[in-house]
Design a protein around this motif. Structure first.
Motif, short mmCIF file in Angstrom:
data_model
loop_
_atom_site.label_atom_id
_atom_site.label_comp_id
_atom_site.label_asym_id
_atom_site.label_seq_id
_atom_site.Cartn_x
_atom_site.Cartn_y
_atom_site.Cartn_z
N PHE A 216 -33.37 41.44 -41.74
CA PHE A 216 -34.35 40.47 -42.24
C PHE A 216 -33.85 39.03 -42.09
N LEU A 217 -32.55 38.83 -42.30
CA LEU A 217 -32.04 37.46 -42.38
C LEU A 217 -31.68 36.84 -41.04
N THR A 218 -31.36 37.66 -40.03
CA THR A 218 -30.93 37.12 -38.74
C THR A 218 -31.93 36.18 -38.10
N PRO A 219 -33.24 36.51 -38.02
CA PRO A 219 -34.19 35.55 -37.42
C PRO A 219 -34.23 34.22 -38.16
N SER A 220 -34.17 34.28 -39.49
CA SER A 220 -34.17 33.05 -40.28
C SER A 220 -32.92 32.23 -40.01
N ASP A 221 -31.80 32.91 -39.84
CA ASP A 221 -30.54 32.23 -39.59
C ASP A 221 -30.56 31.51 -38.24
N VAL A 222 -31.19 32.14 -37.25
CA VAL A 222 -31.31 31.53 -35.92
C VAL A 222 -32.10 30.22 -36.00
N ILE A 223 -33.26 30.27 -36.63
CA ILE A 223 -34.10 29.08 -36.76
C ILE A 223 -33.42 28.03 -37.61
N LYS A 224 -32.77 28.47 -38.68
CA LYS A 224 -32.07 27.55 -39.58
C LYS A 224 -31.01 26.74 -38.84
N GLN A 225 -30.20 27.41 -38.03
CA GLN A 225 -29.14 26.72 -37.31
C GLN A 225 -29.69 25.73 -36.29
N ARG A 226 -30.77 26.09 -35.62
CA ARG A 226 -31.35 25.18 -34.63
C ARG A 226 -31.98 23.97 -35.30
N MET A 227 -32.52 24.17 -36.49
CA MET A 227 -33.05 23.04 -37.24
C MET A 227 -31.93 22.13 -37.75
N GLN A 228 -30.81 22.73 -38.13
CA GLN A 228 -29.68 21.93 -38.60
C GLN A 228 -29.15 21.01 -37.51
N LEU A 229 -29.20 21.49 -36.27
CA LEU A 229 -28.63 20.73 -35.16
C LEU A 229 -29.65 19.86 -34.44
N GLY A 230 -30.94 20.08 -34.70
CA GLY A 230 -31.99 19.34 -34.00
C GLY A 230 -32.86 18.54 -34.94
N ASN A 231 -33.99 18.10 -34.40
CA ASN A 231 -34.92 17.27 -35.19
C ASN A 231 -36.32 17.88 -35.27
N LEU A 232 -36.42 19.17 -34.97
CA LEU A 232 -37.73 19.82 -34.99
C LEU A 232 -38.07 20.30 -36.39
N SER A 233 -39.37 20.40 -36.65
CA SER A 233 -39.83 21.00 -37.90
C SER A 233 -39.70 22.52 -37.80
N THR A 234 -39.96 23.19 -38.90
CA THR A 234 -39.84 24.65 -38.90
C THR A 234 -40.77 25.29 -37.87
N LEU A 235 -42.04 24.94 -37.91
CA LEU A 235 -43.02 25.54 -37.01
C LEU A 235 -42.73 25.17 -35.56
N GLU A 236 -42.35 23.94 -35.31
CA GLU A 236 -42.03 23.51 -33.95
C GLU A 236 -40.82 24.27 -33.41
N CYS A 237 -39.84 24.49 -34.25
CA CYS A 237 -38.64 25.20 -33.83
C CYS A 237 -38.93 26.66 -33.50
N ILE A 238 -39.76 27.30 -34.33
CA ILE A 238 -40.13 28.70 -34.09
C ILE A 238 -40.91 28.83 -32.80
N LYS A 239 -41.90 27.96 -32.61
CA LYS A 239 -42.73 28.01 -31.39
C LYS A 239 -41.89 27.76 -30.15
N LYS A 240 -41.01 26.78 -30.20
CA LYS A 240 -40.18 26.43 -29.05
C LYS A 240 -39.24 27.57 -28.68
N THR A 241 -38.64 28.18 -29.69
CA THR A 241 -37.70 29.28 -29.45
C THR A 241 -38.40 30.48 -28.80
N ILE A 242 -39.55 30.86 -29.34
CA ILE A 242 -40.28 32.02 -28.82
C ILE A 242 -40.85 31.73 -27.44
#
Length: 215
Positions: free
Chosen positions: A138-164
């Protein structure tokens, strides 16, 4: 404050105030296990999140920044809120993750009967490892998005859409195998140690809670 002076003097509290497991009712429901686990997860992750943000930047930085320089750079960007960027993602992910972890852990302990006053080093460790498998799923997908948000400037939804869009859904679980390889031995050791130290130390027979803290 909660007990009369006579009760305190005679140490008659009605329940074992140091043993929440022993004093809870037998019909303690799945919902209560899930709720308690979720709240514990939120407090753990959100409470330590600023340190996680600093750690992530220190690991990813090519400039070899130290702790204090990383803190200064992050604060200069967006103030204190910068340390909590991505916290909403990890908080939402840890709700089902920790709910599943603690439910699996408690139910498995009951089913396998490890709370019989005897040591079960292997079995208790396996229960912790099994609970971790579900937790990390359950936590791994959240951890992936969390780390990319920590290092970038994208919002949550933007980061999820960009990654997928760029990497597919598999990107959310790419690190799951290595995550479980790291967490399973940790969970095995910590759960086995906790459960079996309590057997040797016999905290129910002590007047002080320090045995629980030590375990």
């Amino acid at each position: 404050m909660f007990f009369s002076e006579e009760a305190k003097k005679n140490k008659d509290y009605g329940v074992d105030i140091l043993d929440w497991e022993g004093s809870r009712p037998d019909n303690f429901s799945f919902i209560k296990h899930m709720f308690a686990g979720s709240m514990a997860g939120i407090m753990e992750h959100c409470g330590m999140f600023p340190f996680d943000t600093i750690k992530t930047h220190m690991q990813a930085s090519k400039a070899k920044l130290g702790f204090f320089k990383s803190v200064a750079r992050l604060y200069k960007e967006h103030g204190l809120l910068r340390f909590y960027k991505g916290a909403n993602v990890i908080a939402s992910g840890c709700i089902p993750a920790h709910a599943c972890y603690f439910t699996t852990y408690e139910v498995a302990k009951e089913k396998f009967g490890i709370e019989d006053g005897k040591t079960h080093f292997l079995l208790s460790g396996m229960i912790g490892s099994m609970a971790t498998l579900f937790h990390d799923a359950f936590l791994t997908p959240s951890d992936v998005i969390k780390q990319r948000m920590q290092l970038g400037n994208l919002s949550t939804l933007e980061c999820i859409k960009k990654t997928i869009r760029e990497e597919g859904l598999i990107a959310l679980y790419r690190s799951y195998p290595i995550t479980t390889m790291m967490n399973i031995p940790f969970a095995f050791v910590i759960v086995s140690a906790n459960e079996n130290i309590k057997v040797y130390a016999k905290p129910k027979e002590k007047d002080y809670p320090f045995v629980y803290y030590f375990a």
